[in-house]
Motif scaffolding. Structure first.
Motif, PDB file in Angstrom:
ATOM      1  N   GLU A  13      29.524  11.326 -14.593  1.00 53.07           N
ATOM      2  CA  GLU A  13      29.147   9.715 -13.695  1.00 53.07           C
ATOM      3  C   GLU A  13      29.727   8.953 -15.360  1.00 53.07           C
ATOM      4  O   GLU A  13      30.049   8.742 -15.266  1.00 53.07           O
ATOM      5  CB  GLU A  13      28.144   9.415 -13.131  1.00 53.07           C
ATOM      6  CG  GLU A  13      28.110   8.023 -13.002  1.00 53.07           C
ATOM      7  CD  GLU A  13      29.320   7.880 -11.985  1.00 53.07           C
ATOM      8  OE1 GLU A  13      29.789   6.773 -11.521  1.00 53.07           O
ATOM      9  OE2 GLU A  13      30.457   8.991 -11.114  1.00 53.07           O
ATOM     10  N   GLU A  14      29.497   9.017 -16.782  1.00 54.30           N
ATOM     11  CA  GLU A  14      29.552   8.137 -17.574  1.00 54.30           C
ATOM     12  C   GLU A  14      31.132   8.781 -18.310  1.00 54.30           C
ATOM     13  O   GLU A  14      31.455   7.624 -18.468  1.00 54.30           O
ATOM     14  CB  GLU A  14      28.588   8.491 -18.629  1.00 54.30           C
ATOM     15  CG  GLU A  14      27.189   8.171 -18.106  1.00 54.30           C
ATOM     16  CD  GLU A  14      26.171   8.656 -18.851  1.00 54.30           C
ATOM     17  OE1 GLU A  14      24.437   8.399 -18.874  1.00 54.30           O
ATOM     18  OE2 GLU A  14      25.903   9.942 -19.902  1.00 54.30           O
TER      19      GLU A  14
ATOM     20  N   LYS B 137      33.150   7.551 -15.646  1.00 52.49           N
ATOM     21  CA  LYS B 137      33.405   5.444 -15.967  1.00 52.49           C
ATOM     22  C   LYS B 137      33.808   4.794 -17.717  1.00 52.49           C
ATOM     23  O   LYS B 137      34.429   3.798 -17.772  1.00 52.49           O
ATOM     24  CB  LYS B 137      31.557   4.634 -16.276  1.00 52.49           C
ATOM     25  CG  LYS B 137      31.269   4.819 -15.402  1.00 52.49           C
ATOM     26  CD  LYS B 137      29.347   3.945 -15.696  1.00 52.49           C
ATOM     27  CE  LYS B 137      28.400   3.761 -14.331  1.00 52.49           C
ATOM     28  NZ  LYS B 137      27.272   3.987 -13.845  1.00 52.49           N
TER      29      LYS B 137
ATOM     30  N   TYR C  44      36.970   2.500 -18.462  1.00 49.29           N
ATOM     31  CA  TYR C  44      36.294   1.784 -19.428  1.00 49.29           C
ATOM     32  C   TYR C  44      37.733   1.450 -20.078  1.00 49.29           C
ATOM     33  O   TYR C  44      38.944   0.123 -20.759  1.00 49.29           O
ATOM     34  CB  TYR C  44      35.567   1.112 -19.923  1.00 49.29           C
ATOM     35  CG  TYR C  44      35.002   0.359 -21.022  1.00 49.29           C
ATOM     36  CD1 TYR C  44      34.638  -0.254 -20.502  1.00 49.29           C
ATOM     37  CD2 TYR C  44      35.342   0.524 -22.179  1.00 49.29           C
ATOM     38  CE1 TYR C  44      34.551  -1.829 -22.274  1.00 49.29           C
ATOM     39  CE2 TYR C  44      35.637  -0.276 -23.225  1.00 49.29           C
ATOM     40  CZ  TYR C  44      34.304  -1.463 -23.075  1.00 49.29           C
ATOM     41  OH  TYR C  44      34.284  -2.203 -24.095  1.00 49.29           O
TER      42      TYR C  44
END
Length: 499
Positions: free
Chosen positions: A8-9, A12, A16
């Motif tokens: 999940e990171e 992201k 970003y």
């Protein structure tokens, strides 16, 4: 040093990067495909027959882009098979499908496992991505089983399909079984676990251009220790220094039948740059030590309880030591001297967690292999749970634990896990752990903290093995010890040239 993050990171981080760099998602996908391809072409000849098996999401889009790029690099025996088991197609998948068709690359869709080819030469697996959070359908299970049984070589994109980045168990695994997985931007903690070989036999990772400042700001308990990290920790030897500058290591000798273990430890400490090395052994053995390695000093084992321990900056205990009552008494006496210590092998086998809590009141590095670890801290059924126990114990004991593995886990006093990136199966011979103990004790004696000594020792030890493995099928421990100064020189020289 790279922080290891969750799926999940990573998603992201993708978002970003695109948002703050004016990079579109399709452009980022193209960067990922290019990065994958650069590694792939170094492993697979253009003469091989390549089959890309793709899903219809972004992982499938990666696969289609890879097929196109490989065709442009001269891989003419290439085709794409799309698995028709998904309800939607991502926008980037559709764009790459149009680009693929424009190059007239073979593209077909299958709806049942029976429609798959009977045999594959090389498969590029791009069906499912890292965020899998559901059970596989029967169609995918059966298809993956067919691919696993009939592919000569399989390379997965980022993660084998059917494998999840954030699950650490492989019971009843029914996903793709890759020979090689090429990960994006970061190694995956999952692939450092020995159980992961059911999903991939090996892995490499490559940057795809994500925003590193954003990534490095993500908090984690797991880190990948790379060459740049170790180069930043190493101190270059300075003018007007002398043997006293680089510390004095004491090595405790083993039984008559296991003197080689202590000799290897002492030799490794010497070749890791410590100023002085003393081997504590029986006086009758002194001549053999002098012949084996004349730079080593000796001290009489009969004098163990009257030595001046203040002159030793580190003590290495355990390799070939034995574990009878007399040796246990010696070990407890040594622990009370409150010197920085490396505890290995029989030293660990003679201790309990209660004794460790009682006696470890000084910088200490514990270097257990799996059996020693489980004897000391309890049996474990999987490596992930073993790592969690090591984190708990390192914090409770306020010591550094080096849990040895192909990817060794170095756990510091606050429970952070640092994964060593060097080492290889050519090092799988007796005595290799003794060399590691000597390396760490040398850096400890040279004034590095217990944690930094462990990080540097593990990396240099493994890198020396990697360098030798380019020439030798098997690397005996004594040869590796002699190679350590060359490895250290290459690390320091490379640092100077790149700064």
């Amino acid at each position: 040093m790279l922080n290891l993050i969750t799926a999940e990171e990573m998603r992201k981080a993708d978002a970003y990067t695109c948002e703050h760099s004016e990079l579109s998602t399709i452009d980022l996908m193209e960067q990922a495909a290019n990065a994958f391809t650069e590694i792939f072409v170094n492993h697979i000849s253009p003469q091989r027959h390549i089959t890309v098996i793709a899903g219809t999401g972004n992982n499938g889009g990666d696969g289609l882009a890879i097929a196109r790029l490989l065709r442009m690099k001269g891989y003419h025996n290439i085709k794409v098979i799309c698995m028709n088991g998904f309800t939607t197609e991502s926008e980037d998948f559709r764009i790459n499908k149009e680009r693929l068709v424009a190059l007239k690359i073979s593209f077909e869709t299958v709806s049942t496992p029976e429609q798959l080819p009977q045999n594959f030469d090389v498969v590029i697996d791009a069906v499912l991505g890292s965020g899998l959070n559901r059970d596989l359908s029967n169609f995918l299970k059966t298809s993956f089983e067919h691919i696993n049984q009939n592919s000569n070589y399989t390379v997965s994109v980022d993660i084998p399909s059917g494998c999840s980045t954030d699950r650490f168990t492989f019971e009843d695994y029914c996903g793709i079984k890759a020979d090689l997985t090429i990960c994006f931007q970061r190694p995956k903690l999952l692939f450092t676990l020995p159980e992961s070989t059911v999903a991939t036999k090996s892995f490499k990772f490559t940057s795809i251009g994500l925003d590193e400042n954003y990534l490095l700001a993500i908090p984690t308990d797991y880190y990948w220790t790379d060459q740049q990290t170790v180069q930043g920790l190493l101190h270059k030897r300075k003018a007007f220094t002398h043997k006293g500058t680089y510390g004095h290591a004491l090595i405790i000798s083993g039984n008559a039948q296991t003197k080689g273990a202590a000799l290897l430890t002492a030799k490794a400490a010497l070749f890791s740059g410590v100023g002085l090395v003393t081997l504590l052994t029986e006086s009758a053995y002194f001549p053999y030590v002098n012949v084996y390695q004349p730079e080593l000093m000796t001290a009489n084992k009969e004098d163990l309880k009257i030595l001046d321990y203040s002159k030793y900056q580190s003590v290495a205990i355990g390799p070939g030591m034995g574990s009878n009552t007399e040796q246990r008494d010696q070990l407890l006496f040594l622990l009370q001297q409150k010197r920085p210590m490396v505890l290995d092998a029989d030293a660990l086998n003679m201790l309990t967690t209660d004794l460790l809590k009682q006696y470890i009141l000084h910088p200490a590095v514990l270097t257990p292999h799996v059996k020693e670890f489980d004897r000391l801290f309890g049996a474990h059924t999987c490596w992930y749970n073993r790592i969690q126990t090591a984190r708990i114990q390192a914090k409770e004991l306020q010591c550094v634990i080096v849990l040895k593995n192909q990817y060794t886990y170095i756990i510091n006093e606050v429970g952070k896990v640092f994964i060593n990136s060097t080492g290889n199966p050519a090092m799988a011979q007796g005595g290799m752990g003794d060399i590691l103990t000597g390396c760490i004790s040398a850096f400890l004696a040279r004034g590095y903290s217990a944690f930094n000594a462990a990080v540097i020792g593990c990396f240099v030890h493994g890198k020396a093995g990697d360098e030798l493995a380019e020439r030798y099928e098997v690397t005996p421990a004594s040869i590796l010890a002699e190679h350590l100064p060359l490895t250290l020189r290459s690390l320091l020289t490379d640092r100077i040239m790149t700064n």
